[in-house]
Design a protein around this motif. Structure first.
Motif, PDB file in Angstrom:
ATOM      1  N   ALA A  22       0.779  -1.103   0.092  1.00 14.13           N
ATOM      2  CA  ALA A  22       0.106  -0.068  -0.088  1.00 14.13           C
ATOM      3  C   ALA A  22       0.745   1.088  -0.039  1.00 14.13           C
ATOM      4  N   LYS A  23       0.440   2.201  -0.892  1.00 12.08           N
ATOM      5  CA  LYS A  23       1.319   3.629  -0.853  1.00 12.08           C
ATOM      6  C   LYS A  23       0.231   4.756  -0.930  1.00 12.08           C
ATOM      7  N   GLY A  24       0.383   5.597  -0.263  1.00 10.24           N
ATOM      8  CA  GLY A  24      -0.360   6.817  -0.093  1.00 10.24           C
ATOM      9  C   GLY A  24      -0.738   7.055   1.280  1.00 10.24           C
ATOM     10  N   HIS A  25      -1.809   7.655   1.667  1.00 11.18           N
ATOM     11  CA  HIS A  25      -2.152   8.026   2.823  1.00 11.18           C
ATOM     12  C   HIS A  25      -3.120   7.020   3.554  1.00 11.18           C
ATOM     13  N   ILE A  26      -2.809   6.295   4.496  1.00  9.45           N
ATOM     14  CA  ILE A  26      -3.535   5.446   5.362  1.00  9.45           C
ATOM     15  C   ILE A  26      -4.125   6.071   6.451  1.00  9.45           C
ATOM     16  N   THR A  27      -5.445   6.153   6.405  1.00  9.62           N
ATOM     17  CA  THR A  27      -6.328   6.653   7.541  1.00  9.62           C
ATOM     18  C   THR A  27      -7.034   5.699   8.383  1.00  9.62           C
ATOM     19  N   VAL A  28      -7.987   6.175   9.391  1.00  8.16           N
ATOM     20  CA  VAL A  28      -8.743   5.081  10.072  1.00  8.16           C
ATOM     21  C   VAL A  28      -9.954   4.668   9.061  1.00  8.16           C
ATOM     22  N   HIS A  29     -10.158   5.674   8.080  1.00  8.42           N
ATOM     23  CA  HIS A  29     -11.271   5.258   7.185  1.00  8.42           C
ATOM     24  C   HIS A  29     -10.712   4.377   6.065  1.00  8.42           C
ATOM     25  N   SER A  30      -9.580   4.916   5.485  1.00 13.70           N
ATOM     26  CA  SER A  30      -8.978   4.189   4.327  1.00 13.70           C
ATOM     27  C   SER A  30      -8.443   2.892   4.749  1.00 13.70           C
ATOM     28  N   VAL A  31      -8.064   2.572   5.968  1.00 13.31           N
ATOM     29  CA  VAL A  31      -7.641   1.530   6.352  1.00 13.31           C
ATOM     30  C   VAL A  31      -8.825   0.015   6.249  1.00 13.31           C
ATOM     31  N   GLN A  32      -9.926   0.686   6.128  1.00 14.83           N
ATOM     32  CA  GLN A  32     -10.960  -0.433   5.992  1.00 14.83           C
ATOM     33  C   GLN A  32     -11.057  -0.889   4.531  1.00 14.83           C
TER      34      GLN A  32
END
Length: 107
Positions: A22-32
């Motif tokens: 995974a690349k980019g920004h991992i947030t608590v929302h995108s981690v889903q």
């Protein structure tokens, strides 16, 4: 760094291994979304060893804690996998932790 999440999956069924990059920004929302990809990869073969490579991603602290908890418990969140099938996932952590709070700018 690009904030869009990009995910690549490499699978070697002969050796029962998979790598989710995974690349980019991992947030608590995108981690889903990342969990969903890991669940699909895990369903390919029983006993698959999964490596989650987030070494080139910008990961929020809370999202990193959630991913590491999955690695420790060998289960994805119940919301993602209600059956709680074993998931042998290891997390290759980011090289540089995400900044939590205002960034300092040197003059």
């Amino acid at each position: 760094m690009n904030s869009k999440l990009n995910i690549l999956v490499r699978v070697d069924l002969d050796h029962a291994r998979a790598q989710v990059i995974a690349k980019g920004h991992i947030t608590v929302h995108s981690v889903q979304a990342l969990y969903v990809v890991v669940k699909r990869a895990n369903s390919l073969k029983q006993g698959l060893d999964l490596e989650l490579d987030i070494s080139n991603a910008w990961v929020d602290d809370e999202a990193l804690e959630q991913l590491q908890a999955c690695s420790r418990t060998h289960h994805l969140p119940a919301k993602i996998d209600p059956q709680q099938k074993p998931c042998n996932v290891s997390v290759l952590a980011p090289r540089v932790p995400a900044v939590t709070g205002p960034a300092l700018i040197a003059a």
